[in-house]
Design an enzyme around this catalytic site. Structure first.
Site, PDB file in Angstrom:
ATOM      1  N   LYS A  79       0.936  -1.199   0.856  1.00 26.65           N
ATOM      2  CA  LYS A  79       0.298  -0.279   0.140  1.00 26.65           C
ATOM      3  C   LYS A  79       1.326   1.111   0.085  1.00 26.65           C
ATOM      4  O   LYS A  79       2.411   1.221   0.422  1.00 26.65           O
ATOM      5  CB  LYS A  79      -0.295   0.098   1.350  1.00 26.65           C
ATOM      6  CG  LYS A  79      -2.105   0.295   1.374  1.00 26.65           C
ATOM      7  CD  LYS A  79      -3.406  -0.436   0.630  1.00 26.65           C
ATOM      8  CE  LYS A  79      -4.558   0.993   0.458  1.00 26.65           C
ATOM      9  NZ  LYS A  79      -5.776   0.164   0.402  1.00 26.65           N
ATOM     10  N   GLY A 179     -19.922   7.017   6.618  1.00 26.37           N
ATOM     11  CA  GLY A 179     -19.257   6.848   5.071  1.00 26.37           C
ATOM     12  C   GLY A 179     -20.202   6.854   4.229  1.00 26.37           C
ATOM     13  O   GLY A 179     -20.814   5.777   3.521  1.00 26.37           O
ATOM     14  N   GLY A 181     -18.616   7.527   0.797  1.00 27.05           N
ATOM     15  CA  GLY A 181     -17.715   8.109  -0.458  1.00 27.05           C
ATOM     16  C   GLY A 181     -18.151   7.123  -1.999  1.00 27.05           C
ATOM     17  O   GLY A 181     -19.173   6.627  -2.398  1.00 27.05           O
ATOM     18  N   VAL A 183     -17.590   4.153  -2.248  1.00 28.38           N
ATOM     19  CA  VAL A 183     -18.029   2.914  -2.343  1.00 28.38           C
ATOM     20  C   VAL A 183     -19.216   3.381  -1.434  1.00 28.38           C
ATOM     21  O   VAL A 183     -20.494   2.169  -1.936  1.00 28.38           O
ATOM     22  CB  VAL A 183     -16.821   1.783  -1.329  1.00 28.38           C
ATOM     23  CG1 VAL A 183     -17.593   0.492  -1.492  1.00 28.38           C
ATOM     24  CG2 VAL A 183     -15.657   1.974  -2.179  1.00 28.38           C
TER      25      VAL A 183
HETATM   26  P1  NAD Z   1     -13.797   7.698  -0.377  1.00 29.46           P
HETATM   27  O1  NAD Z   1     -12.446   8.760   0.104  1.00 29.46           O
HETATM   28  O2  NAD Z   1     -14.243   7.908  -1.839  1.00 29.46           O
HETATM   29  O3  NAD Z   1     -14.350   8.059   0.710  1.00 29.46           O
HETATM   30  C1  NAD Z   1     -14.628   8.247   2.240  1.00 29.46           C
HETATM   31  C2  NAD Z   1     -15.419   8.648   3.050  1.00 29.46           C
HETATM   32  O4  NAD Z   1     -15.920   8.819   4.134  1.00 29.46           O
HETATM   33  C3  NAD Z   1     -15.557  10.433   2.247  1.00 29.46           C
HETATM   34  O5  NAD Z   1     -16.571  10.327   1.905  1.00 29.46           O
HETATM   35  C4  NAD Z   1     -15.156  10.746   3.963  1.00 29.46           C
HETATM   36  O6  NAD Z   1     -15.909  12.539   3.225  1.00 29.46           O
HETATM   37  C5  NAD Z   1     -15.762   9.668   4.992  1.00 29.46           C
HETATM   38  N1  NAD Z   1     -16.025   9.995   5.934  1.00 29.46           N
HETATM   39  C6  NAD Z   1     -14.619  10.005   6.660  1.00 29.46           C
HETATM   40  N2  NAD Z   1     -14.368  10.228   7.640  1.00 29.46           N
HETATM   41  C7  NAD Z   1     -15.361   9.740   8.323  1.00 29.46           C
HETATM   42  C8  NAD Z   1     -15.893   9.748  10.021  1.00 29.46           C
HETATM   43  N3  NAD Z   1     -15.354  10.064  10.606  1.00 29.46           N
HETATM   44  N4  NAD Z   1     -17.595   9.591   9.728  1.00 29.46           N
HETATM   45  C9  NAD Z   1     -18.183   9.592   8.790  1.00 29.46           C
HETATM   46  N5  NAD Z   1     -17.637   9.791   7.442  1.00 29.46           N
HETATM   47  C10 NAD Z   1     -16.265   9.742   6.932  1.00 29.46           C
HETATM   48  O7  NAD Z   1     -13.412   6.611  -0.086  1.00 29.46           O
HETATM   49  P2  NAD Z   1     -14.108   5.093  -0.388  1.00 29.46           P
HETATM   50  O8  NAD Z   1     -12.928   4.610  -1.986  1.00 29.46           O
HETATM   51  O9  NAD Z   1     -15.492   4.985  -0.235  1.00 29.46           O
HETATM   52  O10 NAD Z   1     -13.104   4.366   0.298  1.00 29.46           O
HETATM   53  C11 NAD Z   1     -14.308   3.757   1.612  1.00 29.46           C
HETATM   54  C12 NAD Z   1     -13.119   2.463   2.846  1.00 29.46           C
HETATM   55  O11 NAD Z   1     -13.518   1.856   1.905  1.00 29.46           O
HETATM   56  C13 NAD Z   1     -12.059   2.760   2.580  1.00 29.46           C
HETATM   57  O12 NAD Z   1     -11.502   2.127   3.766  1.00 29.46           O
HETATM   58  C14 NAD Z   1     -11.172   2.647   2.035  1.00 29.46           C
HETATM   59  O13 NAD Z   1      -9.874   2.082   2.346  1.00 29.46           O
HETATM   60  C15 NAD Z   1     -11.910   0.774   1.590  1.00 29.46           C
HETATM   61  N6  NAD Z   1     -11.643   0.347   0.303  1.00 29.46           N
HETATM   62  C16 NAD Z   1     -11.632   1.135  -0.259  1.00 29.46           C
HETATM   63  C17 NAD Z   1     -11.703   0.234  -1.693  1.00 29.46           C
HETATM   64  C18 NAD Z   1     -12.455   0.776  -3.188  1.00 29.46           C
HETATM   65  O14 NAD Z   1     -11.980  -0.284  -4.016  1.00 29.46           O
HETATM   66  N7  NAD Z   1     -11.841   1.953  -3.182  1.00 29.46           N
HETATM   67  C19 NAD Z   1     -11.915  -1.257  -1.692  1.00 29.46           C
HETATM   68  C20 NAD Z   1     -12.048  -2.053  -0.997  1.00 29.46           C
HETATM   69  C21 NAD Z   1     -11.594  -1.516   0.412  1.00 29.46           C
END
Ligand code: NAD
Length: 359
Positions: A79, A179, A181, A183
């Site tokens: 990572k 969250g 975002g 996903v």
């Molecule tokens: P992203 O940055 O698009 O979304 C994260 C969201 O969480 C954002 O909208 C942010 O404002 C919100 N957030 C952060 N802290 C917060 C809190 N304390 N309370 C409420 N909301 C909060 O990221 P993503 O790509 O959607 O990934 C989300 C999670 O899933 C991460 O932990 C990431 O490592 C994991 N993940 C993502 C993927 C992928 O394909 N994107 C794959 C596996 C795991």
């Protein structure tokens, strides 16, 4: 650019780059190469210190080893993180410097999207290195992995519903989602579509407002999400959210979501178990994205049908883990770790030279 190695026990290689010209301060952690090159996303986050960034990248890289081992992607675990603000600090020079940093590892580490990173930044990285996946579909790549991660989470939620409620239907349940975002947003849209009742939160008011209008969706302030009476708690933000403070507050039967490293410490898996809360090991339920990008690397190139078929298996993988946990009287987190560790041990036995960094 100055690249320095940071010796960390149990990790293949950990390196730090400082590039005053672009302002890059970044870390790459390669945890294990036994099963193949280390593939894991790049995260951009305003860490308060380099120590905090190092802790995060080490935990994330190790999680990728276990995730890929369980999902059988033929990849190792790694990572990377950039210390910076994804809203204000992004520019081409910064990401080109990151590309050169990744290239310096000669292919032992391959990057993709994670929190704060999208296809545009990966395209800048691609100008300097070939060790990047998850680029646009137009370029023959697999695209943003997030929708595939969300798809896997939906499959995983069905396995959890069967285990906890003896039904594979997802309608009629109450979900507390943290969250919204890349996903989390897709998961909420999916759950709203199948007739779930949702209480959602995000630290971004803009995002919260976007989702408030969906059918069956209510919003709460970020800290209130842990107190919501619900069937499923679905963490899709950052890691460490299941800890001594939050677990006693949870009022759910299941915890299952996309966030990486949800358990602050391994013992928090046992704490959930003691409270009779079913936990879907994060790296099993959120493997859809890594499965999707891994298909890019197999001979013949990316094929969405193959990727989706494999992602559907997250359901079966979770069911098997729950069954093992019941049989062996351990937690699902421990059962998942055993699956991964067994696969790594078998590969090391078959090829004792596997898993050495090339540079
Ligand atoms: P992203 O940055 O698009 O979304 C994260 C969201 O969480 C954002 O909208 C942010 O404002 C919100 N957030 C952060 N802290 C917060 C809190 N304390 N309370 C409420 N909301 C909060 O990221 P993503 O790509 O959607 O990934 C989300 C999670 O899933 C991460 O932990 C990431 O490592 C994991 N993940 C993502 C993927 C992928 O394909 N994107 C794959 C596996 C795991």
């Amino acid at each position: 650019m100055e690249i320095t190695a940071i010796p960390v026990e149990g990790y293949e290689k950990v390196v730090r780059a400082m590039d005053p010209a672009s302002g890059l301060c970044a870390l790459i952690a390669i945890h294990d190469l036994t099963l193949g090159p280390a593939l894991g996303g790049l995260r951009m986050w305003p860490y308060r210190s380099e120590e905090e960034a190092l802790t995060d990248v080490l935990r994330l890289a190790r999680g990728m080893t276990y995730k890929s081992a369980c999902a059988d992607t033929g990849l190792g675990g790694g990572k990377s993180v950039i210390i910076g603000n994804a809203k204000t600090d992004k520019n081409e020079a910064l990401f080109r410097a990151m590309g050169r940093f990744i290239d310096s590892l000669g292919g032992d580490y391959i990057t993709a999207e994670d929190v704060g990173i999208g296809i545009r930044e990966l395209e800048w990285i691609k100008l300097e290195t070939d060790y990047v996946t998850g680029l646009s579909r137009d370029s023959g790549s697999s695209g943003n992995p997030s929708p595939f991660t969300a798809r896997g989470v939906m499959r995983g939620l069905r396995a959890c519903a069967e285990e906890a409620f003896a039904t594979s239907r997802l309608d009629g349940f109450h979900y507390a989602v943290q969250g919204l975002g890349q996903v989390g947003g897709d998961v909420v849209r999916g759950l709203s579509m199948v007739g779930g009742f949702l209480t959602v939160t995000d630290i971004s008011e803009e995002r919260l407002a976007q989702f408030a209008a969906l059918p069956g969706v209510e919003t709460v302030a970020p800290d209130e999400i842990f107190d919501v009476e619900c069937d499923f708690f679905v963490p899709n933000a950052l890691g460490g959210v299941l800890n001594d403070d939050t677990i006693p507050r949870l009022k759910c039967k299941v915890v299952a979501g996309a966030a990486n490293n949800q358990l602050l410490e391994p013992r928090h898996g046992s704490m959930l178990h003691e409270r009779d809360i079913l936990y879907a090991p994060d790296y099993v339920i959120n493997a859809g994205g890594i499965i999707n990008v891994s298909i890019e690397l197999i001979p013949g190139g990316y094929n969405e049908r193959v990727a989706v078929e494999k992602i559907e298996n997250i359901y079966t993988a979770l069911k098997a883990i729950f069954a093992t946990a019941r049989r062996d009287r351990c937690t699902p987190a421990q059962a998942a770790d055993r699956v991964a560790e067994q696969r790594l041990a078998e590969a090391r036995n078959a090829n004792p030279l596997a898993g050495r960094a090339s540079s």
